[in-house]
Design a protein around this motif. Structure first.
Motif, PDB file in Angstrom:
ATOM      1  N   THR A   1       2.587  -1.049  -9.525  1.00  0.00           N
ATOM      2  CA  THR A   1       2.357  -0.733  -8.178  1.00  0.00           C
ATOM      3  C   THR A   1       0.794  -0.582  -7.962  1.00  0.00           C
ATOM      4  O   THR A   1       0.212   0.186  -8.679  1.00  0.00           O
TER       5      THR A   1
ATOM      6  N   ALA B   1      -1.931  11.749  -1.650  1.00  0.00           N
ATOM      7  CA  ALA B   1      -0.874  11.321  -2.671  1.00  0.00           C
ATOM      8  C   ALA B   1      -1.709  10.535  -4.031  1.00  0.00           C
ATOM      9  O   ALA B   1      -1.420  10.941  -4.964  1.00  0.00           O
TER      10      ALA B   1
ATOM     11  N   LEU C   1      -4.318   3.324   4.226  1.00  0.00           N
ATOM     12  CA  LEU C   1      -3.767   4.764   4.077  1.00  0.00           C
ATOM     13  C   LEU C   1      -3.837   5.883   5.043  1.00  0.00           C
ATOM     14  O   LEU C   1      -4.963   5.771   5.665  1.00  0.00           O
TER      15      LEU C   1
ATOM     16  N   ALA D   1      -0.728   1.448  -5.737  1.00  0.00           N
ATOM     17  CA  ALA D   1      -1.311   2.879  -5.493  1.00  0.00           C
ATOM     18  C   ALA D   1      -1.520   3.555  -6.939  1.00  0.00           C
ATOM     19  O   ALA D   1      -2.241   4.104  -7.102  1.00  0.00           O
ATOM     20  N   GLY D   2      -0.438   3.018  -7.806  1.00  0.00           N
ATOM     21  CA  GLY D   2      -0.558   3.724  -9.245  1.00  0.00           C
ATOM     22  C   GLY D   2      -1.892   3.156  -9.751  1.00  0.00           C
ATOM     23  O   GLY D   2      -2.464   3.864 -10.586  1.00  0.00           O
TER      24      GLY D   2
ATOM     25  N   ALA E   1      -4.798   4.857  -8.324  1.00  0.00           N
ATOM     26  CA  ALA E   1      -4.816   6.289  -8.937  1.00  0.00           C
ATOM     27  C   ALA E   1      -5.491   6.451 -10.391  1.00  0.00           C
ATOM     28  O   ALA E   1      -6.011   7.286 -10.800  1.00  0.00           O
ATOM     29  N   GLN E   2      -4.796   5.404 -11.209  1.00  0.00           N
ATOM     30  CA  GLN E   2      -5.432   5.586 -12.567  1.00  0.00           C
ATOM     31  C   GLN E   2      -6.902   5.225 -12.555  1.00  0.00           C
ATOM     32  O   GLN E   2      -7.472   5.891 -13.585  1.00  0.00           O
TER      33      GLN E   2
ATOM     34  N   THR F   1       0.747  -1.046   0.094  1.00  0.00           N
ATOM     35  CA  THR F   1      -0.006   0.278  -0.006  1.00  0.00           C
ATOM     36  C   THR F   1       0.783   1.219   0.179  1.00  0.00           C
ATOM     37  O   THR F   1       0.315   2.377   0.318  1.00  0.00           O
ATOM     38  N   SER F   2       2.112   1.156  -0.416  1.00  0.00           N
ATOM     39  CA  SER F   2       2.774   2.403  -0.429  1.00  0.00           C
ATOM     40  C   SER F   2       2.290   3.506  -1.618  1.00  0.00           C
ATOM     41  O   SER F   2       1.762   3.190  -2.479  1.00  0.00           O
ATOM     42  N   THR F   3       2.364   4.559  -1.068  1.00  0.00           N
ATOM     43  CA  THR F   3       1.963   5.629  -1.889  1.00  0.00           C
ATOM     44  C   THR F   3       3.054   6.578  -2.142  1.00  0.00           C
ATOM     45  O   THR F   3       2.972   7.762  -2.316  1.00  0.00           O
TER      46      THR F   3
ATOM     47  N   ASP G   1       7.096   6.885  -6.733  1.00  0.00           N
ATOM     48  CA  ASP G   1       7.351   5.929  -7.706  1.00  0.00           C
ATOM     49  C   ASP G   1       6.260   4.672  -7.542  1.00  0.00           C
ATOM     50  O   ASP G   1       6.144   3.669  -8.534  1.00  0.00           O
ATOM     51  N   ALA G   2       5.498   4.501  -6.500  1.00  0.00           N
ATOM     52  CA  ALA G   2       4.340   3.652  -6.496  1.00  0.00           C
ATOM     53  C   ALA G   2       3.139   4.248  -7.176  1.00  0.00           C
ATOM     54  O   ALA G   2       2.226   3.702  -7.767  1.00  0.00           O
ATOM     55  N   ILE G   3       3.033   5.581  -7.103  1.00  0.00           N
ATOM     56  CA  ILE G   3       1.778   6.394  -7.747  1.00  0.00           C
ATOM     57  C   ILE G   3       2.024   6.187  -9.378  1.00  0.00           C
ATOM     58  O   ILE G   3       1.317   6.153 -10.054  1.00  0.00           O
ATOM     59  N   ALA G   4       3.536   6.326  -9.364  1.00  0.00           N
ATOM     60  CA  ALA G   4       3.940   6.100 -10.684  1.00  0.00           C
ATOM     61  C   ALA G   4       3.343   6.712 -11.966  1.00  0.00           C
ATOM     62  O   ALA G   4       2.999   6.456 -13.225  1.00  0.00           O
ATOM     63  N   LEU G   5       3.121   8.286 -11.776  1.00  0.00           N
ATOM     64  CA  LEU G   5       2.836   9.155 -12.684  1.00  0.00           C
ATOM     65  C   LEU G   5       3.658   9.069 -14.027  1.00  0.00           C
ATOM     66  O   LEU G   5       2.966   8.961 -15.191  1.00  0.00           O
TER      67      LEU G   5
ATOM     68  N   MET H   1      -8.148   0.587  -0.393  1.00  0.00           N
ATOM     69  CA  MET H   1      -7.542   1.828  -0.572  1.00  0.00           C
ATOM     70  C   MET H   1      -8.539   2.731  -1.583  1.00  0.00           C
ATOM     71  O   MET H   1      -8.832   3.844  -1.257  1.00  0.00           O
TER      72      MET H   1
ATOM     73  N   PRO I   1      -0.337   0.544 -13.845  1.00  0.00           N
ATOM     74  CA  PRO I   1       1.224   0.536 -13.253  1.00  0.00           C
ATOM     75  C   PRO I   1       1.135  -0.905 -12.499  1.00  0.00           C
ATOM     76  O   PRO I   1       0.306  -1.121 -11.875  1.00  0.00           O
TER      77      PRO I   1
ATOM     78  N   ILE J   1       2.539   5.967 -16.046  1.00  0.00           N
ATOM     79  CA  ILE J   1       1.332   6.151 -16.670  1.00  0.00           C
ATOM     80  C   ILE J   1       1.305   7.192 -17.891  1.00  0.00           C
ATOM     81  O   ILE J   1       0.731   6.848 -18.762  1.00  0.00           O
TER      82      ILE J   1
ATOM     83  N   ILE K   1      -2.111  14.294 -18.411  1.00  0.00           N
ATOM     84  CA  ILE K   1      -2.183  13.398 -19.326  1.00  0.00           C
ATOM     85  C   ILE K   1      -3.537  13.461 -20.021  1.00  0.00           C
ATOM     86  O   ILE K   1      -3.490  13.033 -21.284  1.00  0.00           O
TER      87      ILE K   1
END
Lengths: 523, 523
Positions: free
Chosen positions: B281, B55, B48, B283-284, B287-288, A421-423, A426-430, B338, B279, A433, B67
């Motif tokens: 990951t 984040a 979280l 969280a990515g 987010a997406q 569950t890291s945020t 590099d985990a959000i990874a924009l 999450m 992603p 994307i 994007i």
């Protein structure tokens, strides 16, 4: 599952192939997660408000003050008398100040150091530990296809699984009762097997002075320890059940007092089956369980302040149609969560279980066991007894069920890893994307390549092939896949190393104690 | 399960006996819990911290701002342009103020009123609703014993289960695709079946103008509603998936806009498979998924402020060895939790699913499905799609799995009843504990007698008999027990009442639309 023979034959090709590949690789039968006891990062699920906790506490205290607990143990009655409690016959009434003062002496956390110090476990806090099924008199596997009495071979095989799986952190009681060994010497043979086949934290049954003393001695020998070293920190533990309602038996208390006096750990687990040995209402069953547990813990803390004690729960409900015990029910889950709140209220580490009423390792076995394992997680349980291998309300041990449960335990281990569950950026990874945009896929990009070997949990038993691929290798259902793994694990098992001199000393101890007649069987 | 024939034969005696007894009683096949959609009384599990929520929110907003999302729908592009968003080709970039302003228009709670108003469901808040498996092209049951294409009979049978079980609260998409019906008219036949065999909340696929309009018309007819009445409150809903990464297709958006303009509900569920379309990951991937969902919800709120919208999650991970999708994994559970936190952050009702990768209703199917169902509970999910009947990552529907899942769903329903954890004085039951004292048992006392019929959850599929009793009636494993129940439920099924005039009007509509050629199949 009427035709297990056919089913086994169909699967043989695949399992042979897999074993062969493993042998060629020169590694283990499966790729399993490393030894890394989980830390429970979740906030517990708490069905009780503060008033609910207070109500159960008050109920438990009034049970101890007004109704009392019977102790069928002269030593205990003498000690309670000495401590100023009211003793009428074998019923002890103790006031809440005494109980709370004693319970406050118990540590919130402690360790057990087995013969392999790398397998030391810490009990309490947010630690979540799993142990093998304990004490079923019977055994079932797919090859036998029916319920049979346990024997030493079956027990040894289940001990090998206990050692093999890194997600099993401690050795509970006998994973199946080897009823082919006479009860007077059974503890000697099984402890020899346990201590040579595993190097994880050991358990002693509190079933009479000789058994308890023998096990402590064998654990001391296996660890290469002096008496002083053995007693300097917990090396093992016992688990006792009260005889609900409101009673502790002679040998259970006797065993605990012996362990307490030598600094070893104690788990007190009342078996309060709501509607049978406890009220039909779950809060009442929990209050009674708490009272039974705390009365014993108070005694042990009086005798040896600070001795490690764990409060256990085994509160479930009966089937009101038949009176049979049920496990992994909604009521079981809630009582486990309620007990978790109470354990935190008292500052005690907690034990619960992985349990089911199912007779075979089928769908019901999994939903009941999943319910109980997730209730353990949600309750903030520290040690989970019977976490692998339990069937039929604890009357059957099964290697297939053991292996299926380990798949779930590994998933819980993975579930608790904070990186899932890291945020972090590099985990959000924009960037990833943006790189893939609106058309591509993420398989080939660097962000994926850098992480793919460890990004996701890899099961060893779940089969993620599509139907056609799964069918083409035999269409094997879960329990049968587990059976194949069982055979391979046993075939390739290597016992953990042990100094030959220690092994000889252990064996000599067993021979000597057998010559002396072992333990009396009239306990 | 190599020999299903043998196994079925062995079980026949028992199931026949049970069906006979039920028939003699003149009641239903099983005693099930009443229609009573659960209210989730637990605090959600929240992996979280506030910074983690921020984040993921920031990640999602930057995806939308920087994007952009591709909308392959001219209507949508025109509307976004009109709203002042940046439109380059088919890529729409929208700033976070616009998105948050639009999303804030969506109600936190709404109802769907089906033709039987007693089956009205409220979506949002702490409500927890379950729907049947939707859209598998294939079917598997124990009698057939292999994966086959779905047909109308299978679809009808699964619709009967959808209606029969009180723990199924809404009808999802087709519980299996009846591929024996031509795609141009399939929606007409299946909706006729759905509307006559069930009286629960209806769904329309957003697969082209004709299908959406036909389904809305049929739901209106079935409810005996004028156009105005139909549009006055949600009567049905659609569910769309984005085409991850970052794309919405023409027919999906078209269907939603049609429903939005007539006041019906919309569920937007991106299918972000971490490591493939999102992603690696979690969280990515979340987010997406959030960005994809919010972009569509913003559009619908722009078109029709306050239209009921649900944010869905279908974030899971692939098997990095094979690329195959995995379900009910630890990563799946955490991403669902999450997403639950994000849904509450945006004030939107949430959808998740009951899913697994298993190919048959075995142990793996249950642990994966249990994981996903409990993750739904823990995440604060409001509607659970595919809650019963799903296998092979959604490629297979199975009646045995459907019935097994309903057993778990009922347990969740019971788990959420506040009386289970009551700590009122009569639940603490001090008088009962005093009455029984140190020797007796609680079976016979008044406190138990007053409560025993409703004290505990009674399963309809779990078998709590001991091994010997279970063996004596055939030793039937869970999936086979479910198969017997399936046969009995179908045999005794009675469709919910419908006014004959309405039934005729529906049938006439189907005939007319078939004569007109149904819907184009080149969507």
């Amino acid at each position: 599952m009427a035709d297990t023979t056919t089913r086994r034959r169909r699967g043989a090709g695949r399992s042979g192939g897999r074993a062969g590949a493993a042998a060629r690789r020169g590694d283990a039968v499966i790729e399993q997660m490393p030894w890394d006891p989980p830390v429970n990062i979740d906030r517990p699920t708490e069905p009780l408000e503060a008033e609910g906790v207070a109500a159960i506490h008050d109920g438990a205290m009034r049970i101890l003050e007004e109704i009392g607990i019977a102790f069928l143990n002269e030593d205990a009655l003498r000690l309670f008398r000495e401590a100023g409690c009211k003793v009428d016959g074998d019923v002890v009434r103790m006031d809440r100040d005494f109980v709370m003062e004693m319970v406050a002496r118990a540590p919130a956390k402690f360790t057990i150091t087995p013969r392999n110090p790398d397998r030391t476990i810490e009990i309490g806090g947010r630690n979540l530990l799993f142990g093998n099924v304990s004490s079923p008199p019977n055994y079932w596997d797919l090859e036998i296809g029916r319920k049979v009495s346990g024997n030493r071979d079956m027990c040894r095989n289940l001990l090998k699984l206990t050692q093999y799986f890194n997600c099993i952190h401690f050795a509970g009681g006998y994973p199946v009762e080897p009823v082919d060994i006479h009860a007077s010497v059974r503890h000697l043979d099984v402890l020899y097997d346990k201590l040579t086949l595993t190097d994880k934290a050991m358990h002693a049954y509190s079933l009479g002075k000789e058994r308890v003393e023998d096990v402590m001695e064998m654990v001391r020998i296996a660890g290469g320890l002096s008496d002083e070293e053995f007693e300097s920190t917990p090396r093992m533990y016992t688990n006792i059940n009260s005889t609900s309602p409101l009673k502790h038996d002679q040998p259970m208390i006797d065993g605990c007092l012996r362990l307490a006096r030598r600094g070893q750990a104690i788990v007190v687990t009342p078996f309060t089956l709501a509607g049978a040995m406890a009220p039909v209402t779950m809060a009442g069953a929990v209050a009674q369980s708490i009272a039974e547990a705390l009365s014993a813990i108070a005694l042990f803390q009086y005798v040896r302040p600070g001795i490690p004690c764990v409060i256990g729960t085994f509160t479930s409900n009966v089937d009101m149609k038949s009176g049979a015990p049920a496990f992994g029910t909604p009521e079981y889950m809630r009582s486990t969560q309620m007990t978790g709140q109470m354990a935190r209220f008292y500052g005690l580490p907690m034990r619960s279980s992985g349990v089911c009423a199912a007779n075979v390792p089928d769908g019901q076995a999994v939903w009941e066991t999943s319910n109980s394992l997730w209730a353990a997680v949600q309750s903030g349980t520290n040690i989970v007894y019977h976490a692998a291998g339990w069937l039929e309300g604890g009357l059957i041990a099964s290697p297939e069920k053991f292996i299926m449960d380990c798949e779930i335990l590994q998933q819980i281990q993975r579930y608790m890893q904070p990186e899932v569950t890291s945020t972090a950026p590099d985990a959000i990874a924009l960037d990833a994307i943006a790189e893939v945009g609106h058309q591509g896929h993420f398989f080939g990009i660097q962000h994926t390549q850098d992480r793919y070997t460890s990004a996701f949990y890899q099961p060893f038993l779940s089969d993620w092939k599509n139907y056609e691929a799964w069918e083409s290798v035999g269409g094997i259902w879960t329990a049968e896949r587990a059976h194949h793994l069982f055979k391979q694990i046993i075939a390739s098992f290597e016992a953990p190393p042990m100094d030959p001199a220690i092994r000889e000393e252990l064996a000599a101890f067993v021979v000597r104690r057998k010559e002396e007649g072992g333990a009396p069987t009239d306990f």
